[in-house]
Design a protein around this motif. Structure first.
Motif, PDB file in Angstrom:
ATOM      1  N   ASN A  10       0.807  -1.217   0.000  1.00  0.00           N
ATOM      2  CA  ASN A  10       0.000   0.000   0.000  1.00  0.00           C
ATOM      3  C   ASN A  10       0.842   1.271   0.000  1.00  0.00           C
ATOM      4  O   ASN A  10       0.339   2.357  -0.302  1.00  0.00           O
ATOM      5  N   LEU A  11       2.129   1.154   0.337  1.00  0.00           N
ATOM      6  CA  LEU A  11       3.009   2.314   0.383  1.00  0.00           C
ATOM      7  C   LEU A  11       3.873   2.457  -0.876  1.00  0.00           C
ATOM      8  O   LEU A  11       4.527   3.483  -1.065  1.00  0.00           O
ATOM      9  N   MET A  12       3.863   1.442  -1.719  1.00  0.00           N
ATOM     10  CA  MET A  12       4.793   1.414  -2.851  1.00  0.00           C
ATOM     11  C   MET A  12       4.600   2.601  -3.779  1.00  0.00           C
ATOM     12  O   MET A  12       5.573   3.264  -4.178  1.00  0.00           O
ATOM     13  N   ALA A  13       3.370   2.930  -4.128  1.00  0.00           N
ATOM     14  CA  ALA A  13       3.141   4.019  -5.078  1.00  0.00           C
ATOM     15  C   ALA A  13       3.671   5.343  -4.551  1.00  0.00           C
ATOM     16  O   ALA A  13       4.315   6.111  -5.275  1.00  0.00           O
TER      17      ALA A  13
ATOM     18  N   THR B  66       7.864   5.107  -4.089  1.00  0.00           N
ATOM     19  CA  THR B  66       8.745   4.730  -5.189  1.00  0.00           C
ATOM     20  C   THR B  66       9.479   5.949  -5.741  1.00  0.00           C
ATOM     21  O   THR B  66       8.865   6.971  -6.042  1.00  0.00           O
ATOM     22  N   LYS B  67      10.783   5.837  -5.837  1.00  0.00           N
ATOM     23  CA  LYS B  67      11.626   6.886  -6.421  1.00  0.00           C
ATOM     24  C   LYS B  67      12.239   6.448  -7.746  1.00  0.00           C
ATOM     25  O   LYS B  67      12.602   7.291  -8.576  1.00  0.00           O
ATOM     26  N   SER B  68      12.420   5.150  -7.935  1.00  0.00           N
ATOM     27  CA  SER B  68      13.017   4.636  -9.163  1.00  0.00           C
ATOM     28  C   SER B  68      12.376   3.297  -9.492  1.00  0.00           C
ATOM     29  O   SER B  68      11.835   2.618  -8.618  1.00  0.00           O
ATOM     30  N   ARG B  69      12.429   2.927 -10.754  1.00  0.00           N
ATOM     31  CA  ARG B  69      11.714   1.737 -11.222  1.00  0.00           C
ATOM     32  C   ARG B  69      12.635   0.816 -12.021  1.00  0.00           C
ATOM     33  O   ARG B  69      12.535   0.748 -13.249  1.00  0.00           O
TER      34      ARG B  69
ATOM     35  N   GLN C 111       1.102  -7.611  -9.334  1.00  0.00           N
ATOM     36  CA  GLN C 111       0.028  -6.628  -9.435  1.00  0.00           C
ATOM     37  C   GLN C 111       0.466  -5.268  -8.878  1.00  0.00           C
ATOM     38  O   GLN C 111       0.262  -4.230  -9.505  1.00  0.00           O
ATOM     39  N   THR C 112       1.077  -5.300  -7.707  1.00  0.00           N
ATOM     40  CA  THR C 112       1.526  -4.042  -7.085  1.00  0.00           C
ATOM     41  C   THR C 112       2.545  -3.328  -7.956  1.00  0.00           C
ATOM     42  O   THR C 112       2.452  -2.114  -8.197  1.00  0.00           O
TER      43      THR C 112
ATOM     44  N   CYS D 260       2.328   0.274 -10.202  1.00  0.00           N
ATOM     45  CA  CYS D 260       3.272   1.370  -9.971  1.00  0.00           C
ATOM     46  C   CYS D 260       4.200   1.577 -11.166  1.00  0.00           C
ATOM     47  O   CYS D 260       5.243   2.231 -11.049  1.00  0.00           O
ATOM     48  N   ASP D 261       3.821   1.004 -12.313  1.00  0.00           N
ATOM     49  CA  ASP D 261       4.505   1.238 -13.591  1.00  0.00           C
ATOM     50  C   ASP D 261       5.907   0.654 -13.670  1.00  0.00           C
ATOM     51  O   ASP D 261       6.784   1.191 -14.362  1.00  0.00           O
TER      52      ASP D 261
END
Length: 220
Positions: A148-151, A154-157, A181-182, A186-187
């Motif tokens: 629930n906190l990932m979005a 997130t600073k980098s992918r 899914q998570t 979050c792309d």
């Protein structure tokens, strides 16, 4: 003086000698130690002869046995407590990552995190919260913490490859689906591999496809 514990563990490579061109940090599961995953290094070193490998022991002694280490206690059953424990361990892991990048002279784009079980959990928590993307995350038999906190955090992918046994009795296969899914929400770019008839382990197909993922992210 910093009070952050400094991690260390077995090392391997570069097989070709000279300065490292890639850095792979292998993060073991609960109750194990760095010797567990550094066994992958001779195999990977044949394909990545210019890579340095290090498998640090987790910062905490295993609290359910006489030997081994853990990133967080396996006895934690409340997710909020798990998040706090992972956050504390991630601070220690980040300090280790920073020091390894400094000592090798490499940038984050030359780093891959390879995790198993809790090591995957740590990889999926730590890497996206770093300011600059690493080359990629290869995770086996893990799960995502604080989905629930990932979005928001997130600073980098970095690209992610996750493999999981369909018969895993420790972390069920649904953990793979939830992580995918998570991350996709979050792309993140995510690849997954479901391993039939496999428990809480790494099989040959997972190793082969994980290695191909590493080839891709490092352009080897």
């Amino acid at each position: 003086m910093s009070e952050t514990p400094m991690l260390d563990g077995p090392r391997y490579g570069p097989v070709a000698g000279g300065a490292a061109q890639q850095l792979m940090i292998l993060l073991h599961g609960v109750g194990a130690d760095g010797k567990d995953l550094i066994e992958l290094a001779p195999h990977l070193g044949q394909i990545f002869p210019n890579a340095a490998f290090v498998a640090p022991n987790a910062p905490n002694r295993y609290d359910q046995g006489l030997s081994g280490y853990q990133w967080i206690s396996s006895g934690i059953r409340v997710e909020a407590e798990a998040v706090e424990a992972v956050k504390a361990a991630a601070d220690i892991l980040n300090a280790f990552i920073d020091e390894e990048l400094r000592s090798t002279g490499l940038g984050p784009q030359n780093l891959a995190l390879i995790g198993f079980s809790q090591g995957t959990m740590m990889s999926l928590y730590t890497a996206p919260r770093r300011d600059h993307p690493i080359a990629g995350i290869l995770g086996y038999s893990g799960r995502i913490v604080s989905a629930n906190l990932m979005a928001a955090e997130t600073k980098s992918r970095p690209p992610v490859f996750l493999a999981h046994g369909e018969m895993d009795p420790v972390l069920p296969i649904e953990c793979l689906d939830a992580a995918q899914q998570t991350l996709e929400e979050c792309d993140f770019s995510v690849q997954t591999l479901r391993c039939p008839n496999l428990g809480h382990s790494i099989d040959e197909n997972g190793l082969v496809q994980g290695t191909n993922f590493l080839r891709t992210i490092f352009g080897v």
